[in-house]
Design an enzyme around this catalytic site. Structure first.
Site, PDB file in Angstrom:
ATOM      1  N   ASN A 294      27.138-106.601 -67.594  1.00 44.52           N
ATOM      2  CA  ASN A 294      28.280-107.475 -67.831  1.00 44.52           C
ATOM      3  C   ASN A 294      27.749-108.578 -68.733  1.00 44.52           C
ATOM      4  OD1 ASN A 294      30.342-109.345 -67.849  1.00 44.52           O
ATOM      5  ND2 ASN A 294      30.867-109.076 -65.699  1.00 44.52           N
TER       6      ASN A 294
ATOM      7  N   GLU B  76      29.064-100.741 -69.611  1.00 41.69           N
ATOM      8  CA  GLU B  76      29.599-102.101 -69.740  1.00 41.69           C
ATOM      9  C   GLU B  76      30.605-102.327 -68.610  1.00 41.69           C
ATOM     10  OE1 GLU B  76      32.262-104.600 -73.016  1.00 41.69           O
ATOM     11  OE2 GLU B  76      31.741-102.511 -73.406  1.00 41.69           O
TER      12      GLU B  76
ATOM     13  N   ARG C 259      43.830-110.374 -71.047  1.00 45.19           N
ATOM     14  CA  ARG C 259      43.505-111.784 -71.264  1.00 45.19           C
ATOM     15  C   ARG C 259      43.664-112.137 -72.739  1.00 45.19           C
ATOM     16  NH1 ARG C 259      38.209-113.275 -68.141  1.00 45.19           N
ATOM     17  NH2 ARG C 259      39.007-115.347 -68.615  1.00 45.19           N
TER      18      ARG C 259
ATOM     19  N   ARG D 229      39.174-111.480 -76.382  1.00 43.00           N
ATOM     20  CA  ARG D 229      38.430-110.725 -75.374  1.00 43.00           C
ATOM     21  C   ARG D 229      38.674-109.212 -75.471  1.00 43.00           C
ATOM     22  NH1 ARG D 229      36.287-114.497 -71.769  1.00 43.00           N
ATOM     23  NH2 ARG D 229      37.496-116.414 -71.629  1.00 43.00           N
TER      24      ARG D 229
ATOM     25  N   ASP E 121      22.922-104.221 -80.655  1.00 41.76           N
ATOM     26  CA  ASP E 121      21.800-103.543 -81.315  1.00 41.76           C
ATOM     27  C   ASP E 121      20.683-103.213 -80.318  1.00 41.76           C
ATOM     28  OD1 ASP E 121      23.085-103.620 -83.749  1.00 41.76           O
ATOM     29  OD2 ASP E 121      21.850-105.240 -84.580  1.00 41.76           O
TER      30      ASP E 121
ATOM     31  N   PRO F 267      26.155-114.738 -69.487  1.00 41.88           N
ATOM     32  CA  PRO F 267      26.454-116.153 -69.278  1.00 41.88           C
ATOM     33  C   PRO F 267      27.590-116.414 -68.308  1.00 41.88           C
ATOM     34  CG  PRO F 267      27.104-115.475 -71.493  1.00 41.88           C
ATOM     35  CD  PRO F 267      26.347-114.343 -70.883  1.00 41.88           C
ATOM     36  N   ASN F 268      27.383-117.433 -67.511  1.00 42.09           N
ATOM     37  CA  ASN F 268      28.328-117.998 -66.558  1.00 42.09           C
ATOM     38  C   ASN F 268      28.552-117.133 -65.325  1.00 42.09           C
ATOM     39  OD1 ASN F 268      28.885-120.377 -68.124  1.00 42.09           O
ATOM     40  ND2 ASN F 268      29.986-119.025 -69.514  1.00 42.09           N
TER      41      ASN F 268
ATOM     42  N   ALA G 168      30.785-113.438 -72.068  1.00 47.44           N
ATOM     43  CA  ALA G 168      31.366-113.789 -73.369  1.00 47.44           C
ATOM     44  C   ALA G 168      30.593-113.192 -74.540  1.00 47.44           C
ATOM     45  CB  ALA G 168      31.440-115.309 -73.512  1.00 47.44           C
TER      46      ALA G 168
ATOM     47  N   ARG H 205      33.290-120.292 -59.869  1.00 47.91           N
ATOM     48  CA  ARG H 205      33.987-120.374 -61.162  1.00 47.91           C
ATOM     49  C   ARG H 205      35.312-119.617 -61.112  1.00 47.91           C
ATOM     50  NH1 ARG H 205      32.472-116.512 -66.100  1.00 47.91           N
ATOM     51  NH2 ARG H 205      33.994-117.271 -67.591  1.00 47.91           N
TER      52      ARG H 205
ATOM     53  N   TYR I 102      37.816-114.476 -60.785  1.00 52.26           N
ATOM     54  CA  TYR I 102      36.539-113.851 -60.452  1.00 52.26           C
ATOM     55  C   TYR I 102      36.246-113.730 -58.961  1.00 52.26           C
ATOM     56  CZ  TYR I 102      35.795-114.569 -65.405  1.00 52.26           C
ATOM     57  OH  TYR I 102      35.928-114.554 -66.773  1.00 52.26           O
TER      58      TYR I 102
ATOM     59  N   HIS J 150      31.923-110.183 -76.758  1.00 47.98           N
ATOM     60  CA  HIS J 150      32.837-110.365 -77.875  1.00 47.98           C
ATOM     61  C   HIS J 150      32.175-111.001 -79.100  1.00 47.98           C
ATOM     62  CE1 HIS J 150      35.277-109.743 -74.366  1.00 47.98           C
ATOM     63  NE2 HIS J 150      34.865-110.897 -73.881  1.00 47.98           N
TER      64      HIS J 150
ATOM     65  N   HIS K 282      33.209-105.303 -66.668  1.00 48.17           N
ATOM     66  CA  HIS K 282      33.870-106.612 -66.660  1.00 48.17           C
ATOM     67  C   HIS K 282      34.662-106.744 -65.371  1.00 48.17           C
ATOM     68  CE1 HIS K 282      32.734-107.309 -70.765  1.00 48.17           C
ATOM     69  NE2 HIS K 282      33.120-106.067 -71.025  1.00 48.17           N
ATOM     70  N   ILE K 283      34.530-107.877 -64.730  1.00 50.41           N
ATOM     71  CA  ILE K 283      35.225-108.124 -63.464  1.00 50.41           C
ATOM     72  C   ILE K 283      36.730-108.217 -63.692  1.00 50.41           C
ATOM     73  CG2 ILE K 283      35.489-109.785 -61.574  1.00 50.41           C
ATOM     74  CD1 ILE K 283      32.446-110.470 -62.111  1.00 50.41           C
TER      75      ILE K 283
END
Length: 139
Positions: free
Chosen positions: A71, A95, A104, A108, A84, A9-10, A74, A17, A22, A77, A97-98
């Protein structure tokens, strides 16, 4: 070598954004650069703002691709369902993350995904995607 880059998402808003966190580059622009930098891999990029769709995509490629760079945004978390799904497939997942999620907000700092992934890369900007893809190519 077949890799999936999967964003949650996002992340469709990259380049617009919160550019101080980012950056100013859209993921589509970055993905073209990534493909040019790693021509030895066949890469596909997908993004969804919907948890169930991300689960469906993981199921779809999770027995035929060589790696997934995820990625989850949100959902990292919050989503037991995505964690699963990762545990239920054979394709290894890294995994990404930027931002440095550990620098943060406290919520998170926890990842439901991490225990089911071969590794985690955080805080290196978009470069984290390339590093994850190189892991799969070079292993």
């Amino acid at each position: 070598m077949k890799l999936l880059i999967l964003n949650g998402p996002n992340l469709n808003l990259l380049g617009k954004r919160e550019p101080t966190i980012y950056g100013n580059t859209s993921f589509e622009e970055y993905f073209e650069q990534l493909q040019a930098a790693l021509p030895e891999a066949e890469m596909e990029y997908r993004q969804s703002n919907h948890e169930g769709t991300l689960v469906d995509i993981i199921h779809e490629v999770g027995f035929s691709y060589d790696g997934i760079v995820l990625n989850a945004g949100a959902y990292t978390h919050t989503s037991v369902a995505i964690a699963d799904a990762i545990a239920g497939v054979e394709t290894p997942v890294i995994e990404v993350h930027i931002s440095n999620v550990h620098a943060r907000e406290a919520f998170r700092h926890n990842s439901f995904m991490a225990k089911n992934c071969v590794g985690t890369i955080a805080g290196l900007g978009l470069k984290g995607y390339e590093l994850a893809a190189r892991y799969f190519i070079e292993k």
